[in-house]
Design a protein around this motif. Structure first.
Motif, PDB file in Angstrom:
ATOM      1  N   ALA A 245       0.830  -1.205   0.000  1.00 13.33           N
ATOM      2  CA  ALA A 245       0.000   0.000   0.000  1.00 13.33           C
ATOM      3  C   ALA A 245       0.866   1.258   0.000  1.00 13.33           C
ATOM      4  CB  ALA A 245      -0.931  -0.004   1.214  1.00 13.33           C
ATOM      5  N   MET A 246       1.984   1.221   0.738  1.00  8.30           N
ATOM      6  CA  MET A 246       2.889   2.375   0.751  1.00  8.30           C
ATOM      7  C   MET A 246       3.437   2.635  -0.654  1.00  8.30           C
ATOM      8  SD  MET A 246       3.028   3.172   4.033  1.00  8.30           S
ATOM      9  CE  MET A 246       4.322   4.408   4.046  1.00  8.30           C
ATOM     10  N   ALA A 247       3.856   1.555  -1.329  1.00 11.04           N
ATOM     11  CA  ALA A 247       4.475   1.720  -2.648  1.00 11.04           C
ATOM     12  C   ALA A 247       3.472   2.300  -3.635  1.00 11.04           C
ATOM     13  CB  ALA A 247       5.011   0.378  -3.144  1.00 11.04           C
ATOM     14  N   SER A 248       2.245   1.747  -3.677  1.00  6.60           N
ATOM     15  CA  SER A 248       1.296   2.252  -4.667  1.00  6.60           C
ATOM     16  C   SER A 248       0.834   3.655  -4.309  1.00  6.60           C
ATOM     17  CB  SER A 248       0.116   1.292  -4.801  1.00  6.60           C
ATOM     18  OG  SER A 248      -0.649   1.275  -3.624  1.00  6.60           O
ATOM     19  N   ALA A 249       0.702   3.954  -3.008  1.00  8.68           N
ATOM     20  CA  ALA A 249       0.290   5.302  -2.606  1.00  8.68           C
ATOM     21  C   ALA A 249       1.336   6.326  -3.035  1.00  8.68           C
ATOM     22  CB  ALA A 249       0.077   5.362  -1.103  1.00  8.68           C
ATOM     23  N   THR A 250       2.599   5.952  -2.979  1.00  9.82           N
ATOM     24  CA  THR A 250       3.653   6.902  -3.318  1.00  9.82           C
ATOM     25  C   THR A 250       3.634   7.251  -4.797  1.00  9.82           C
ATOM     26  OG1 THR A 250       4.975   6.051  -1.522  1.00  9.82           O
ATOM     27  CG2 THR A 250       6.136   7.268  -3.228  1.00  9.82           C
ATOM     28  N   VAL A 251       3.553   6.234  -5.649  1.00  6.00           N
ATOM     29  CA  VAL A 251       3.509   6.504  -7.090  1.00  6.00           C
ATOM     30  C   VAL A 251       2.285   7.359  -7.418  1.00  6.00           C
ATOM     31  CG1 VAL A 251       3.276   5.455  -9.367  1.00  6.00           C
ATOM     32  CG2 VAL A 251       4.813   4.440  -7.702  1.00  6.00           C
ATOM     33  N   THR A 252       1.142   7.010  -6.824  1.00 10.03           N
ATOM     34  CA  THR A 252      -0.088   7.756  -7.109  1.00 10.03           C
ATOM     35  C   THR A 252      -0.016   9.188  -6.583  1.00 10.03           C
ATOM     36  OG1 THR A 252      -1.159   5.635  -6.716  1.00 10.03           O
ATOM     37  CG2 THR A 252      -2.585   7.508  -7.116  1.00 10.03           C
ATOM     38  N   THR A 253       0.661   9.387  -5.455  1.00  7.45           N
ATOM     39  CA  THR A 253       0.813  10.743  -4.928  1.00  7.45           C
ATOM     40  C   THR A 253       1.566  11.624  -5.912  1.00  7.45           C
ATOM     41  OG1 THR A 253       0.797  10.002  -2.633  1.00  7.45           O
ATOM     42  CG2 THR A 253       1.838  12.114  -3.080  1.00  7.45           C
ATOM     43  N   PHE A 254       2.668  11.131  -6.447  1.00  7.84           N
ATOM     44  CA  PHE A 254       3.420  11.919  -7.426  1.00  7.84           C
ATOM     45  C   PHE A 254       2.542  12.206  -8.653  1.00  7.84           C
ATOM     46  CE2 PHE A 254       7.843  12.584  -6.236  1.00  7.84           C
ATOM     47  CZ  PHE A 254       7.978  11.773  -5.129  1.00  7.84           C
ATOM     48  N   LEU A 255       1.830  11.171  -9.092  1.00  6.40           N
ATOM     49  CA  LEU A 255       0.940  11.312 -10.242  1.00  6.40           C
ATOM     50  C   LEU A 255      -0.035  12.472 -10.030  1.00  6.40           C
ATOM     51  CD1 LEU A 255      -1.053   8.164 -11.482  1.00  6.40           C
ATOM     52  CD2 LEU A 255      -1.814  10.487 -11.872  1.00  6.40           C
ATOM     53  N   PHE A 256      -0.789  12.464  -8.906  1.00 11.20           N
ATOM     54  CA  PHE A 256      -1.818  13.470  -8.717  1.00 11.20           C
ATOM     55  C   PHE A 256      -1.263  14.807  -8.255  1.00 11.20           C
ATOM     56  CE2 PHE A 256      -4.544   9.821  -9.090  1.00 11.20           C
ATOM     57  CZ  PHE A 256      -5.606  10.336  -9.813  1.00 11.20           C
ATOM     58  N   SER A 257      -0.111  14.772  -7.594  1.00  8.99           N
ATOM     59  CA  SER A 257       0.496  16.034  -7.189  1.00  8.99           C
ATOM     60  C   SER A 257       0.862  16.846  -8.428  1.00  8.99           C
ATOM     61  CB  SER A 257       1.739  15.767  -6.347  1.00  8.99           C
ATOM     62  OG  SER A 257       2.356  16.966  -5.997  1.00  8.99           O
ATOM     63  N   SER A 258       1.396  16.160  -9.425  1.00  8.26           N
ATOM     64  CA  SER A 258       1.728  16.823 -10.684  1.00  8.26           C
ATOM     65  C   SER A 258       0.446  17.225 -11.421  1.00  8.26           C
ATOM     66  CB  SER A 258       2.577  15.878 -11.522  1.00  8.26           C
ATOM     67  OG  SER A 258       2.623  16.290 -12.847  1.00  8.26           O
ATOM     68  N   MET A 259      -0.577  16.395 -11.326  1.00  4.04           N
ATOM     69  CA  MET A 259      -1.837  16.625 -12.042  1.00  4.04           C
ATOM     70  C   MET A 259      -2.566  17.871 -11.559  1.00  4.04           C
ATOM     71  SD  MET A 259      -3.382  14.560 -14.306  1.00  4.04           S
ATOM     72  CE  MET A 259      -4.174  12.961 -14.149  1.00  4.04           C
ATOM     73  N   VAL A 260      -2.585  18.091 -10.230  1.00  5.86           N
ATOM     74  CA  VAL A 260      -3.385  19.206  -9.709  1.00  5.86           C
ATOM     75  C   VAL A 260      -2.678  20.559  -9.843  1.00  5.86           C
ATOM     76  CG1 VAL A 260      -4.672  17.783  -8.058  1.00  5.86           C
ATOM     77  CG2 VAL A 260      -2.567  18.915  -7.319  1.00  5.86           C
ATOM     78  N   ASP A 261      -1.425  20.567 -10.260  1.00  7.13           N
ATOM     79  CA  ASP A 261      -0.741  21.846 -10.465  1.00  7.13           C
ATOM     80  C   ASP A 261      -0.838  22.234 -11.933  1.00  7.13           C
ATOM     81  OD1 ASP A 261       1.005  24.013  -9.373  1.00  7.13           O
ATOM     82  OD2 ASP A 261       2.310  23.257 -10.968  1.00  7.13           O
ATOM     83  N   LYS A 262      -1.115  23.520 -12.177  1.00 10.07           N
ATOM     84  CA  LYS A 262      -1.290  23.953 -13.556  1.00 10.07           C
ATOM     85  C   LYS A 262      -0.034  23.737 -14.397  1.00 10.07           C
ATOM     86  CE  LYS A 262      -3.372  27.667 -12.267  1.00 10.07           C
ATOM     87  NZ  LYS A 262      -3.636  29.099 -12.147  1.00 10.07           N
TER      88      LYS A 262
END
Lengths: 457, 457, 457
Positions: C244-261
């Motif tokens: 769960a830690m590993a998948s949460a980390t990849v997804t965090t980077f994914l959406f962190s980049s996504m929500v910034d213009k």
């Protein structure tokens, strides 16, 4: 020629010792076979505890001393150098004192020997805390050699001849290291590096220092329990240290705020006195049977430590000109002596029968045991007192002697800050003048630039 | 449209891979049952060692690369991203290569598979050390995908087909990662980020870097012992690594001072060459039977490493334009090759009977064992040589190919520092332009201010 | 007089509590004997896991909150103070709730009690994350007292009366701590310390904060597995958390980049949302049987967490004036609730027979077990829902009440930043005004200077 010898002094010294170690290892040292001997299995319990101690020594002690702005990198890297040196030397020296070496001409090493070697590093690092910023790497290497030689011998006398109980090695590590360093500081160089710092803003270095404090805080139960053998003694060593650390920390904040007129906390108290509980419980960590005794020890230790910082250290600096860079006396010295006294106290007053069958692991020379000992409460307490006395006197004498040796002009010395700046000789100054990656990169860059120009013209 | 695709490139790529992993996990992956299978108990010995390795990978490698002022946060966070990515991918890929998968159509995972996955992270992180500051997150993600694919396959060939002994994975992790990265650096981007830093004062970043160094230093015995199975082989792996680390550290300081004209220590040597002993002993950590062999390996490794930093790296930069941001070649590359050679040497010259019954755990294809192997000293040594050759050639070819792929203009590229400043496109620059909490807070603050004004007027 | 009482408020409070603890320990607390009782051996498996958790609490949580420039040292040291306080208090309080205490009048402690005490620290530290920089040490101490009292009682109800499964204590630790803090922030002080920082460049503090993040990341599997008892449940807790830690980390980077213009990563997401997977899996870490369920939980948790940071927190600040210094709601609050829902879901839908004999360790009140329980899927799921409801309502009510108590003018308060500067009363301000080693040394230096001058004239 002299100049070259002096510039290369560190390299020559290191080369001599490393070659010597190589030869001694090749002739006298073998590995323990974990399958054949009837030893307890190392990996289930001992290796994780070893790793905790290993982390304390290399990261904890290193960063604890990183608070001096100019000496931060120096503290961490000299810490690494001395530890790597002492590990090898202490393994060899302890090996020469084993029964197996006398019987067979060689000795064996395993996980417990690694734990012991790491604890010898702690002795030297505590001493380094007193003298940080005032010795060159050559001098530190010599100091490590002399101090480890003496410390291992004293430890041998205390443990194997006097059969003193010192479970967390508070006497042989903390007390020895602190008073050796203070004695060396008396006769050695007297400058206070604190005065050499121009700026007061040291926010980041203090956070680095807290890394060290917290790692030592977290792993202190492992340190005090690492050499304890029967399950119940190890369990007690862990629990007692845990409780003493907690109560010492609350009490440190309490008195740190109390001794300041404006009730501010003092960073140095938080960075060192919070650890005093672990040191003070050390000698008796496997002995104490009641939780509230451990809590009390923590409270008393931190009071000693905070008052040491607030009243004793300034007095020692002014009256006796003993400068203690990292406040080692208040973290390791006073709580170490306290630990010895606590050890005497509990040997005298505790009923030995409460330990059951594992009594002889704690006090091997107690009457009725496998060693045919004849001790009872009072006699064991007297032996504990003898242990404390021997550690104190040997460490102070050894420190004074080593301090005298290190003053010899032959060794590279740290520059006197009162000298005019032009007379600074860089290579004697090596503990602050590290070549950084950037300086290196810039030099390389300039070199390439010049080469390129050369190609063109 | 193209611009949006390019700006969202990283997110799309990550979304693709994470969805793929999710599907593959759901179809093919199950947990090992520790109660039913006849495996050794994991929690007594394996889990603590796994945690040591886990700490090395995430904190140790991360902070080791944090020395570049502008790239400190980037190094630590991209390290986290790539590790989390590789963990999932390596678990799946290794699973597809297991016998159980071929027999039953699914594979199982447990603590040993976690250790293996973490070691795959190390491969990618070593390569990242070469290329740090010169690739965008999209490129790093692609690189991880290609490199892990190749590395796991090569490892499978080396371990399960050639039956090469590589206990600390010095060949499959250190050597592979280093030469893959160097090869990618040849064809990939050639800029040296060092030149982009204006300021030389990098005190704090160097202390951060030392956190990484020291964590790797402390846990290297666990890394080399983590996959060793019989008790005596694990014991040897721990002890050999411990001694090699200690002797390598003393020798590093010795030669670091020696190669400087003014006898100063070089920070980059202290931060990387002190670790070379652990890399060099890796391949033979479970094999070496005498302490002084381990000490010698440490001494030799650190000499190679320091001279690599002092002479080889500058030459590689000038002659071949191979820029190695973190000096990976001297920490992982050279000592890795040395480790392969040491593995060959000890396979050839050690008497195999000294290992007793556990010989076939070390060299599974030795004659007379359960696999009906036919190897003797020379043949095993030749297989060790074959392993080294395969690792070197595959890593270099794979690195060259990956470097070519990463140059394709389709992927986001790091800005050319020679471009006029206005042409910087921010989103391609993402590895330095993190949104900080403060910038975020300030933007929020301004928003609130404006809202408040709006309410009033 | 009032002024003295107010200045010495912290010291008096700490003295009162520490004396009380000492008395209670002396009367009611004894050590567990690991040799006599039929407990599982602690040192093989439990002590290493305890040390992992211990490191998370003291170093991980401390440095996670060190990102505020002015409050870095304060965060780390107040963290240490509160933990040392809560450890003692939680051990006593839990002891009073044990069956042994009711039967014999005293209770015993051992390694499992230390793990439980450390988890009580986590509750308080999470709450501290919400309020960091807005309370004085006196207020934090009071808060710890009230919160721990309530948290231990709620935990007792959830575990021992309702028999809810909460393996990683996501409900009792993460959810409770987060909502208690947010509720206290509503009625307590409303200032946002972020606004008080003048400078935006906080590079180094962010690296310190990453030390915290990474330590929590690395040891989360140990946290979730530390109190799990049968071998297979502990194994599942470790593996599920790891994935769960590993998948949460990849997804965090994914959406962190996504929500910034501009597709930049946001530091606060990387520092906190990467950990959300471990929180969200907590409640069901020992329950989940399939790897892809764990991977899915990580993905969902990080999406919640990133969107919480990006959308919910700014809205909460603007609309409800709830300021959350460290973004605790998005790291512990939302994923904690999610964890509770996941626990309900898996209790309802998983076939209980898949757990074999160890079912009753997970759901002790399941029908047919040794406790003569009568639960089935739906009823257990309802009890899980009851647990979540109780934790949420108790934490919010308790937080509101505590916030009201802390507002009482009797306690030292942090200065209002809107006050004119002259009215700052230093001793109320103690959480930022630490006495540094340097200020101390400079004062000493001046003192010596003056003394020397005195000697001369």
């Amino acid at each position: 020629m002299t100049s070259v010898l002096q510039r290369r002094q560190f390299s020559l010294m290191a080369a001599f010792f490393q070659t010597l170690f190589l030869i001694l290892f090749s002739v006298f040292c073998r590995y323990t076979d974990p399958l054949e001997e009837s030893r307890r299995v190392y990996s289930g319990t001992d290796y994780p505890l070893f790793q905790d101690v290993h982390l304390m020594i290399f990261v904890g002690f290193g960063f604890l001393m990183a608070f001096l702005k100019r000496y931060g990198f120096s503290a961490v890297s000299v810490n690494l150098l001395l530890s790597a040196f002492v590990i090898q030397y202490a393994i060899l020296l302890r090996g020469f004192l084993t029964k197996r070496f006398h019987d067979t001409g060689y000795f064996t090493i395993g996980i417990p020997e690694m734990v012991a070697a790491d604890s010898s590093c702690a002795v030297v690092l505590i001493t380094m805390g007193v003298l940080l910023g005032r010795l060159t790497p050559s001098q530190f290497l010599l100091l490590s050699f002399f101090e480890t030689s003496l410390a291992v011998c004293v430890e041998h006398v205390v443990f194997n001849i006097l059969h003193v109980n010192d479970s967390g090695r508070s006497l042989c590590v903390h007390t020895f290291g602190a008073y050796f360093g203070l004695a060396a500081a008396v006769v050695g160089t007297k400058k206070n590096v604190m005065e050499m710092d121009e700026q007061g803003g040291i926010h980041h270095s203090d956070l680095f220092s807290m890394i060290g404090t917290l790692l030592l805080w977290v792993f202190f139960p492992s340190f005090n329990a690492s050499v304890q053998e029967p399950e119940d003694a190890r369990h007690r060593a862990i629990m007692n240290t845990y409780l003493a650390m907690a109560s010492a920390t609350v009490t440190t904040f309490l008195f740190s705020s109390m001794v300041d007129k404006l009730a501010r906390f003092n960073m140095i108290h938080i960075q060192s006195s919070t650890l005093s509980g672990g040191v003070a419980i050390g000698c008796a960590a496997n002995v104490i049977l009641l939780p509230f005794h451990a809590v009390s020890v923590g409270v008393i230790a931190s009071i000693f430590s905070v008052f040491g910082h607030a009243w004793l250290s300034p007095k020692m600096e002014r009256r006796f000109h003993i400068f203690d860079t990292c406040g080692v006396h208040n973290l390791h010295g006073l709580p170490g002596i306290l630990s010895g006294i606590i050890g005497i106290f509990f040997a005298w007053f505790y009923d030995a029968e409460s330990y059951g069958k594992t009594l002889y692991h704690i006090y091997p020379y107690w009457k009725g045991g496998p060693m045919n000992g004849d001790r009872e409460n009072q006699s064991q307490a007297l032996y504990q007192l003898a242990g404390l006395t021997i550690v104190l006197s040997c460490s102070i004498c050894g420190g004074l002697l080593t301090g005298l040796i290190l003053r010899i002009k032959m060794w590279n010395q740290v520059d006197d800050p009162n000298l005019p700046h032009g007379e600074t000789n860089y290579y004697a100054h090596a503990d602050v003048s590290y070549l950084s990656k950037y300086r290196h990169a810039q030099e390389e860059q300039q070199l390439r630039e010049r080469e390129r120009l050369h190609e063109i013209y």
